[in-house]
Design a protein around this motif. Structure first.
Motif, PDB file in Angstrom:
ATOM      1  N   THR A  15     -36.724  56.055 -17.782  1.00 34.97           N
ATOM      2  CA  THR A  15     -36.113  55.194 -16.772  1.00 34.97           C
ATOM      3  C   THR A  15     -35.247  54.141 -17.436  1.00 34.97           C
ATOM      4  N   ARG A  70     -33.305  58.448 -14.823  1.00 34.87           N
ATOM      5  CA  ARG A  70     -33.198  57.724 -13.561  1.00 34.87           C
ATOM      6  C   ARG A  70     -32.978  56.249 -13.857  1.00 34.87           C
ATOM      7  N   THR A 101     -26.555  50.780  -5.934  1.00 33.02           N
ATOM      8  CA  THR A 101     -27.214  51.969  -6.475  1.00 33.02           C
ATOM      9  C   THR A 101     -26.293  53.182  -6.436  1.00 33.02           C
ATOM     10  N   ALA A 102     -25.532  53.338  -5.356  1.00 34.59           N
ATOM     11  CA  ALA A 102     -24.600  54.465  -5.275  1.00 34.59           C
ATOM     12  C   ALA A 102     -23.531  54.365  -6.355  1.00 34.59           C
ATOM     13  N   THR A 105     -25.079  55.302  -9.688  1.00 36.58           N
ATOM     14  CA  THR A 105     -25.270  56.752  -9.725  1.00 36.58           C
ATOM     15  C   THR A 105     -23.953  57.474  -9.989  1.00 36.58           C
ATOM     16  N   ASP A 106     -22.884  57.019  -9.342  1.00 34.65           N
ATOM     17  CA  ASP A 106     -21.567  57.618  -9.577  1.00 34.65           C
ATOM     18  C   ASP A 106     -21.122  57.445 -11.023  1.00 34.65           C
ATOM     19  N   LYS A 110     -27.047  59.479 -12.557  1.00 34.86           N
ATOM     20  CA  LYS A 110     -28.495  59.567 -12.372  1.00 34.86           C
ATOM     21  C   LYS A 110     -28.899  58.850 -11.084  1.00 34.86           C
ATOM     22  N   PRO A 111     -30.000  59.287 -10.451  1.00 39.44           N
ATOM     23  CA  PRO A 111     -30.457  58.606  -9.237  1.00 39.44           C
ATOM     24  C   PRO A 111     -30.906  57.177  -9.543  1.00 39.44           C
ATOM     25  N   ALA A 112     -30.723  56.281  -8.577  1.00 36.23           N
ATOM     26  CA  ALA A 112     -31.031  54.867  -8.797  1.00 36.23           C
ATOM     27  C   ALA A 112     -31.831  54.295  -7.633  1.00 36.23           C
ATOM     28  N   ARG A 113     -32.722  53.383  -7.958  1.00 32.75           N
ATOM     29  CA  ARG A 113     -33.464  52.612  -6.968  1.00 32.75           C
ATOM     30  C   ARG A 113     -33.347  51.134  -7.306  1.00 32.75           C
ATOM     31  N   TRP A 239     -40.430  54.006  -9.389  1.00 34.64           N
ATOM     32  CA  TRP A 239     -40.467  55.450  -9.222  1.00 34.64           C
ATOM     33  C   TRP A 239     -41.879  55.978  -9.019  1.00 34.64           C
ATOM     34  N   GLU A 251     -32.585  57.267   0.459  1.00 35.58           N
ATOM     35  CA  GLU A 251     -32.276  58.451  -0.348  1.00 35.58           C
ATOM     36  C   GLU A 251     -32.121  59.691   0.543  1.00 35.58           C
TER      37      GLU A 251
END
Length: 251
Positions: A15, A70, A101-102, A105-106, A110-113, A239, A251
């Motif tokens: 992470t 992530r 977060t988007a 990720t772009d 990787k996915p983000a929270r 996560w 999500e």
């Protein structure tokens, strides 16, 4: 055959944990247990901390940290569904409705929270039992509550007035510390702790953040100081399966 404890098979998913502050940006790569596998790296928050400037600084900060699976973000303001609603200590309205977060990720693939930064720090230090309160003392004052390890709905207590129209941020933030000095600042903090104790009725209170080192008060048995590194290391907890429902809508 024994497996190397530092091998990817033992470390599980990695992470990238990011802690955004009014003064500093910090990041580290954590294994599944929250142990630092790379970093922490730090850089000053840009003088003009627009979303574009902060994101560029974060990309530069994390570029040499190696692989990760992530992303977790602690942000100093109200956040919901991956979107920034307020950023009082970054000093620009450009953050309102910014999809942080988007964007990460772009840029990083990787996915983000994301949660409020005090909530992330809290996830790194709570014991998971009862009503636990977390305060972070830095550029402003962060506040988070947890009931049996689950984050409560976020309250931006830092923006609430406490004394003669001053908010908690203005009363005990970094600017106030520089203006009044450590002795008066500790007296102010004592007042704050009294108010929060009455308001929340917590079982335990954890105090962290960069200015916690200036605290000289005698603390009640259910109040303790915690490491400021939890602002990064708590990122792995975003996560946990127990928190999936918190992020599911986004999500």
């Amino acid at each position: 055959m024994d497996i190397d404890p530092d091998s990817p098979r033992r470390r599980g998913k990695l992470t990238l944990a990011i802690d955004i502050g009014g003064s500093r940006l910090k990041a580290g790569v954590l294994d599944q247990n929250g142990t630092m596998a790379a970093g922490p790296n730090r850089v000053d928050t840009p003088a003009q901390p627009t979303p574009a400037a902060v994101v560029d600084a974060l990309i530069g900060l994390t570029g040499a940290m190696g692989a990760f699976d992530r992303i977790s973000v602690g942000f100093p303001g109200v956040v919901r569904g991956g979107e920034v609603l307020t950023a009082p200590n970054l000093g620009t309205p450009a953050w309102q409705h910014f999809q942080l977060t988007a964007t990460l990720t772009d840029r990083l693939g990787k996915p983000a929270r994301m949660l409020n930064d005090a909530e992330v720090q809290g996830l790194g230090v709570i014991r998971g039992k009862g009503l636990e309160c977390v305060l972070t003392l830095g550029t402003g004052m962060g506040f988070a509550l947890f009931q049996d390890a689950r984050p409560a709905p976020h309250l931006e207590l830092s923006q609430h007035p406490i004394h003669k129209g001053k908010t908690y941020d203005q009363f005990i933030g970094s600017v106030a510390f520089k203006q009044v000095g450590p002795k008066r600042w500790n007296r102010r903090l004592q007042r704050v702790l009294g108010c929060i104790t009455t308001l929340v009725g917590f079982d335990t209170l954890a105090i962290g953040g960069g200015n916690a080192k200036h605290l000289t008060l005698e603390l009640a048995p259910n109040i303790r100081l915690v490491s400021n590194e939890a602002g990064i290391t708590g990122g792995v907890r975003l996560w946990d399966k127990a928190l999936d429902a918190v992020f599911q809508a986004a999500e």
